[in-house]
Design a protein around this motif. Structure first.
Motif, PDB file in Angstrom:
ATOM      1  N   PRO A   5      38.366  45.491  52.588  1.00  0.00           N
ATOM      2  CA  PRO A   5      39.337  46.344  52.462  1.00  0.00           C
ATOM      3  C   PRO A   5      39.589  47.213  53.832  1.00  0.00           C
ATOM      4  O   PRO A   5      40.593  47.596  54.540  1.00  0.00           O
ATOM      5  CB  PRO A   5      38.633  47.406  51.726  1.00  0.00           C
ATOM      6  CG  PRO A   5      37.820  46.415  50.777  1.00  0.00           C
ATOM      7  CD  PRO A   5      37.211  45.416  51.596  1.00  0.00           C
ATOM      8  N   GLU A   6      38.516  47.193  54.785  1.00  0.00           N
ATOM      9  CA  GLU A   6      38.642  47.724  56.203  1.00  0.00           C
ATOM     10  C   GLU A   6      39.533  47.001  57.080  1.00  0.00           C
ATOM     11  O   GLU A   6      39.983  47.520  57.995  1.00  0.00           O
ATOM     12  CB  GLU A   6      37.284  47.907  56.837  1.00  0.00           C
ATOM     13  CG  GLU A   6      36.588  46.574  57.129  1.00  0.00           C
ATOM     14  CD  GLU A   6      35.597  46.197  56.022  1.00  0.00           C
ATOM     15  OE1 GLU A   6      34.590  45.573  56.277  1.00  0.00           O
ATOM     16  OE2 GLU A   6      35.801  46.855  54.823  1.00  0.00           O
ATOM     17  N   GLU A   7      39.834  45.782  56.741  1.00  0.00           N
ATOM     18  CA  GLU A   7      40.557  44.890  57.530  1.00  0.00           C
ATOM     19  C   GLU A   7      42.316  44.725  57.075  1.00  0.00           C
ATOM     20  O   GLU A   7      42.887  44.088  57.518  1.00  0.00           O
ATOM     21  CB  GLU A   7      40.042  43.414  57.757  1.00  0.00           C
ATOM     22  CG  GLU A   7      38.680  43.461  58.224  1.00  0.00           C
ATOM     23  CD  GLU A   7      38.059  41.904  58.682  1.00  0.00           C
ATOM     24  OE1 GLU A   7      38.993  41.136  58.140  1.00  0.00           O
ATOM     25  OE2 GLU A   7      37.098  41.913  58.572  1.00  0.00           O
ATOM     26  N   LYS A  48      46.261  48.925  49.510  1.00  0.00           N
ATOM     27  CA  LYS A  48      44.701  48.470  49.898  1.00  0.00           C
ATOM     28  C   LYS A  48      43.972  48.479  48.493  1.00  0.00           C
ATOM     29  O   LYS A  48      44.039  49.433  48.037  1.00  0.00           O
ATOM     30  CB  LYS A  48      44.500  49.646  51.159  1.00  0.00           C
ATOM     31  CG  LYS A  48      42.819  49.360  51.410  1.00  0.00           C
ATOM     32  CD  LYS A  48      42.698  50.382  52.668  1.00  0.00           C
ATOM     33  CE  LYS A  48      41.138  50.421  52.893  1.00  0.00           C
ATOM     34  NZ  LYS A  48      40.939  51.238  53.889  1.00  0.00           N
ATOM     35  N   THR A  53      40.308  48.923  46.481  1.00  0.00           N
ATOM     36  CA  THR A  53      38.978  49.489  46.586  1.00  0.00           C
ATOM     37  C   THR A  53      38.082  48.396  46.615  1.00  0.00           C
ATOM     38  O   THR A  53      38.295  47.316  46.675  1.00  0.00           O
ATOM     39  CB  THR A  53      38.605  50.316  45.442  1.00  0.00           C
ATOM     40  OG1 THR A  53      38.583  49.401  44.255  1.00  0.00           O
ATOM     41  CG2 THR A  53      39.640  51.462  44.992  1.00  0.00           C
ATOM     42  N   VAL A  54      36.781  48.862  47.243  1.00  0.00           N
ATOM     43  CA  VAL A  54      35.962  47.763  47.529  1.00  0.00           C
ATOM     44  C   VAL A  54      35.553  46.749  45.990  1.00  0.00           C
ATOM     45  O   VAL A  54      35.400  45.676  46.045  1.00  0.00           O
ATOM     46  CB  VAL A  54      34.313  48.526  48.002  1.00  0.00           C
ATOM     47  CG1 VAL A  54      33.279  47.119  47.951  1.00  0.00           C
ATOM     48  CG2 VAL A  54      34.771  49.139  49.216  1.00  0.00           C
ATOM     49  N   TRP A 109      38.410  44.654  45.573  1.00  0.00           N
ATOM     50  CA  TRP A 109      38.236  43.658  46.648  1.00  0.00           C
ATOM     51  C   TRP A 109      37.107  42.408  46.063  1.00  0.00           C
ATOM     52  O   TRP A 109      37.402  41.324  46.049  1.00  0.00           O
ATOM     53  CB  TRP A 109      37.907  43.971  47.971  1.00  0.00           C
ATOM     54  CG  TRP A 109      37.521  43.138  48.898  1.00  0.00           C
ATOM     55  CD1 TRP A 109      38.033  42.265  49.441  1.00  0.00           C
ATOM     56  CD2 TRP A 109      36.289  42.627  49.363  1.00  0.00           C
ATOM     57  NE1 TRP A 109      37.494  41.200  50.328  1.00  0.00           N
ATOM     58  CE2 TRP A 109      36.387  41.730  50.493  1.00  0.00           C
ATOM     59  CE3 TRP A 109      34.911  43.539  49.385  1.00  0.00           C
ATOM     60  CZ2 TRP A 109      35.012  41.194  51.034  1.00  0.00           C
ATOM     61  CZ3 TRP A 109      34.100  43.036  50.136  1.00  0.00           C
ATOM     62  CH2 TRP A 109      34.002  41.991  50.956  1.00  0.00           C
ATOM     63  N   ARG A 122      26.738  43.343  53.543  1.00  0.00           N
ATOM     64  CA  ARG A 122      27.142  44.436  52.567  1.00  0.00           C
ATOM     65  C   ARG A 122      26.186  45.253  51.785  1.00  0.00           C
ATOM     66  O   ARG A 122      25.482  44.690  51.065  1.00  0.00           O
ATOM     67  CB  ARG A 122      28.276  43.787  51.916  1.00  0.00           C
ATOM     68  CG  ARG A 122      29.712  43.415  52.368  1.00  0.00           C
ATOM     69  CD  ARG A 122      30.455  44.602  52.541  1.00  0.00           C
ATOM     70  NE  ARG A 122      31.925  44.184  53.256  1.00  0.00           N
ATOM     71  CZ  ARG A 122      32.842  45.077  53.358  1.00  0.00           C
ATOM     72  NH1 ARG A 122      32.723  46.121  52.851  1.00  0.00           N
ATOM     73  NH2 ARG A 122      33.702  44.733  54.097  1.00  0.00           N
TER      74      ARG A 122
END
Length: 266
Positions: A17-19, A48, A50-51, A54, A115
């Motif tokens: 998600p951060e990318e 985008k 969420t974790v 993802w 992670r």
């Protein structure tokens, strides 16, 4: 979804998600460079994840075979529920729990060892929702979720009651199909009993940990006190040894004086 957009979705929703934002911008720029304004607009609207979402998407893209097995199990469960095959339903329910947990673990493995604090309960809830509803299953298989999903009330009737809950922001879709609520099934009761059992185990584990922490603190305080007492005794012993040494030296001096005096008298 056309092939070009599907290919972008597959790439985009498999990245962490951060990318996501940076990769989406690069895909939009690539589409514009190719003068595909329609694709660029479609990609720019992708949200985008969420974790938790993802992790589900990552599994769908990296291990589609496992997602396929999940969907097959969901069909078997729904068939057994509709036809009220109790024995088969109980067996499939056991498989459901183990399968959901295994898929969540595999998603965490794919995410990498660096992670931490992954929202695996949300991942498991999404897989459970896919087992309960074919529409959710199709969304999971597509691998483009932006939010985790939750199915409230497992079981399917000819017109089931279904509520998908997508937490957080940027919810892409929600669906509600209402009908008469069916009576709790054996599987519902087993799920509630299992949840109560797990909660009791968690509570007992926390109490045991708290007791262990209290005992460790007591032992630490006792050890610190013993260390302090030993250090005090050592200091007192060292002072006593020093005083004894001085006393011996003084006595030896007096003995020498007395011996000298006796020699002079002789």
């Amino acid at each position: 979804m056309d092939d070009a957009l599907a290919a972008v979705v597959a790439r985009l929703y498999a990245v962490p998600p951060e990318e996501f934002v940076a990769v989406r911008a690069a895909e939009v720029a690539r589409a514009r460079q190719a003068r595909d304004t329609r694709l660029a607009a479609a990609v720019g609207k992708l949200r985008k994840p969420t974790v938790a979402a993802w992790l589900v998407n990552l599994l769908a893209h990296e291990r589609p075979d496992l997602v396929g097995e999940l969907l097959e199990l969901g069909e078997q469960l729904r068939d057994a529920q509709r036809e009220l095959r109790g024995g088969e339903l109980r067996e499939l329910s056991v498989r459901r729990r183990s399968t959901v947990a295994a898929l969540a673990r595999e998603a965490a493995r794919l995410a990498g060892p660096d992670r931490g604090n992954l929202p695996l309960p949300e991942v498991e809830n999404t897989f459970a929702a896919a087992l309960a509803d074919a529409t959710v299953a199709a969304a999971v298989q597509q691998g483009a979720l932006t939010k985790s999903l939750e199915y409230t009330g497992f079981g399917e009737t000819p017109r089931p009651q279904l509520r998908l809950v997508q937490g957080g922001e940027d919810t892409p879709r929600t669906g509600t199909v209402t009908a008469k609520r069916s009576a709790p099934t054996q599987d519902d009761r087993e799920q509630r009993a299992e949840a109560r059992r797990r909660e009791e185990e968690r509570r007992r584990a926390e109490e045991e940990r708290a007791r262990a922490v209290r005992q460790a603190r007591r032992e630490l305080m006792t050890a610190l006190q013993q260390l302090s007492d030993a250090e005090t005794a050592k200091a007192e012993a060292e002072r006593a040894v020093a005083a004894a040494g001085k006393a011996i030296a003084s006595a030896e001096k007096r003995v020498k004086i007395a011996q000298d005096a006796l020699a002079d008298l002789s």
